[in-house]
Design an enzyme around this catalytic site. Sequence first.
Site, PDB file in Angstrom:
ATOM      1  N   TRP A 129       0.859  -1.188   0.000  1.00  0.00           N
ATOM      2  CA  TRP A 129       0.000   0.000   0.000  1.00  0.00           C
ATOM      3  C   TRP A 129       0.890   1.231   0.000  1.00  0.00           C
ATOM      4  O   TRP A 129       1.843   1.321   0.776  1.00  0.00           O
ATOM      5  CB  TRP A 129      -0.880  -0.037   1.259  1.00  0.00           C
ATOM      6  CG  TRP A 129      -1.809   1.129   1.411  1.00  0.00           C
ATOM      7  CD1 TRP A 129      -2.603   1.679   0.444  1.00  0.00           C
ATOM      8  CD2 TRP A 129      -2.043   1.883   2.604  1.00  0.00           C
ATOM      9  NE1 TRP A 129      -3.323   2.723   0.964  1.00  0.00           N
ATOM     10  CE2 TRP A 129      -3.008   2.875   2.296  1.00  0.00           C
ATOM     11  CE3 TRP A 129      -1.552   1.814   3.904  1.00  0.00           C
ATOM     12  CZ2 TRP A 129      -3.479   3.793   3.230  1.00  0.00           C
ATOM     13  CZ3 TRP A 129      -2.026   2.719   4.831  1.00  0.00           C
ATOM     14  CH2 TRP A 129      -2.976   3.695   4.493  1.00  0.00           C
ATOM     15  N   ASP A 210      -1.406  -6.548   8.750  1.00  0.00           N
ATOM     16  CA  ASP A 210      -2.318  -5.470   8.372  1.00  0.00           C
ATOM     17  C   ASP A 210      -3.556  -6.107   7.748  1.00  0.00           C
ATOM     18  O   ASP A 210      -3.454  -6.795   6.728  1.00  0.00           O
ATOM     19  CB  ASP A 210      -1.598  -4.548   7.357  1.00  0.00           C
ATOM     20  CG  ASP A 210      -2.424  -3.306   7.039  1.00  0.00           C
ATOM     21  OD1 ASP A 210      -3.558  -3.190   7.513  1.00  0.00           O
ATOM     22  OD2 ASP A 210      -1.904  -2.446   6.288  1.00  0.00           O
ATOM     23  N   LYS A 245     -13.696  -0.558   5.289  1.00  0.00           N
ATOM     24  CA  LYS A 245     -14.252  -1.241   4.124  1.00  0.00           C
ATOM     25  C   LYS A 245     -15.353  -2.218   4.528  1.00  0.00           C
ATOM     26  O   LYS A 245     -16.426  -2.212   3.948  1.00  0.00           O
ATOM     27  CB  LYS A 245     -13.158  -2.011   3.366  1.00  0.00           C
ATOM     28  CG  LYS A 245     -11.771  -1.403   3.418  1.00  0.00           C
ATOM     29  CD  LYS A 245     -11.591  -0.252   2.473  1.00  0.00           C
ATOM     30  CE  LYS A 245     -10.257   0.418   2.764  1.00  0.00           C
ATOM     31  NZ  LYS A 245      -9.814   1.320   1.756  1.00  0.00           N
TER      32      LYS A 245
HETATM   33  C1  LMR Z   1      -6.568   2.451  -0.866  1.00  0.00           C
HETATM   34  O1  LMR Z   1      -5.513   1.830  -0.845  1.00  0.00           O
HETATM   35  O2  LMR Z   1      -7.049   2.911  -1.914  1.00  0.00           O
HETATM   36  C2  LMR Z   1      -7.343   2.680   0.397  1.00  0.00           C
HETATM   37  O3  LMR Z   1      -6.746   2.025   1.449  1.00  0.00           O
HETATM   38  C3  LMR Z   1      -7.620   4.108   0.650  1.00  0.00           C
HETATM   39  C4  LMR Z   1      -6.401   4.836   1.120  1.00  0.00           C
HETATM   40  O4  LMR Z   1      -6.470   5.448   2.194  1.00  0.00           O
HETATM   41  O5  LMR Z   1      -5.383   4.827   0.441  1.00  0.00           O
END
Ligand code: LMR
Length: 395
Positions: A129, A210, A245
């Site tokens: 992420w 996570d 989510k």
């Molecule tokens: C994403 O990866 O799109 C979500 O987790 C929203 C975010 O906060 O980035």
Amino acid sequence: MFSQLKAMPADPILGLSVKFKADNNPRKIDLGPGIYKDDSGHTPVLACVKVAEQFRLDKETSKTYLGSAGSVSFNEQITRLLLGDHKVIGENRIRTLSTPGGTGALRVAGELINKCTPGATIWVSNPTWANHQGVFTAAGLKVKTYPYYDYENKCLDFSGMLEALKRIPGDDVVLLHACCHNPSGMDLNPQQWQQVAEIASQIGFMPLVDIAYQGFGEGLDEDAYGLRLMADSVEQMIVCSSCSKNFGLYRERIGACSVIATSASAADIIYSVLLSVVRVNYSMPPAHGAAIVEAILNSTELSQQWHGELKVMRDRIAGMRQLLVEKLLANGITRDFSFITTQKGMFSFLGIDQHQVQRLQDEFSIYIVGSSRISVAAISPANVDYLTQSIAKVL
Ligand code: LMR
């Protein structure tokens, strides 16, 4: 003072939504952030959430402070949702705090780690992420990566991952995505989790799991399989979870940071440090989201309703994965995109280059993260033809 500042680039994910909102093209599609949308392109408030909110409105008698850990009932319920009836609960070795979203949980965890070992190293999957790097760096940690996704073959680079994990020093922390890997959609299977858990237990590095998409992969318990297995195998670990989510509570900012310790007394010490980390940061978490979640989880009826609504979201995304692949084929695209149907959760990489991603945005008003990550959750029968025709044009 402010004249020293240099403008920062927009966030790679959130910045896309800003551009999307400003776009006047009626056919525009936002495949950027991981936000669930229904077939009409709407992000609904879950019906069980509406009932829980009404319940809260009727029953709330005070808005006095809850303290830095947030709601005790929420913390207990979320611990059970994550771990089931795992022995660490009976042994009183786990402590959970409500946090402002999953990001808040990660930041609190990062600061806890930095209190234990200033400047400690945390290993994240490559890719991960986009915000992991920023959150942990801001907490004072060094961030390194282990191989995870094989971009060429569109699958897991599991042997690369294992080799890297075997070389990680025992004092380091390793972040693992419990399910619905963000951004690749590629998850570990139970055998692979077993192998990773064995390495963690042999080497002694601390897992930080996570879990932001519990229930979006295969089911609530199935998606927690890896984290529960890990809790069987190691004595200490951290779990950062999000209700954004699976309860659709994005803007309410509710998540949790849970820490498993070697003993109840060690857990008490960690808990006191967590409280101090929170106190000097945001003092206390917001209460509304936690109150909704606890009202749902404390009620058998509302829980059942929630399970049903979560299944609808999960099944719709799985259906959109199928439809996307079918429509790509129908538009004469010969490249194999079938990998999209084997992945889980909201995300997949399309595997197109940055120039093609930019063309989708500039020429077709289709917004995708630069890495070519798409949020499958935003695809619908109404936009899939335009989407796949546009992809065909840029390929
Ligand atoms: C994403 O990866 O799109 C979500 O987790 C929203 C975010 O906060 O980035």
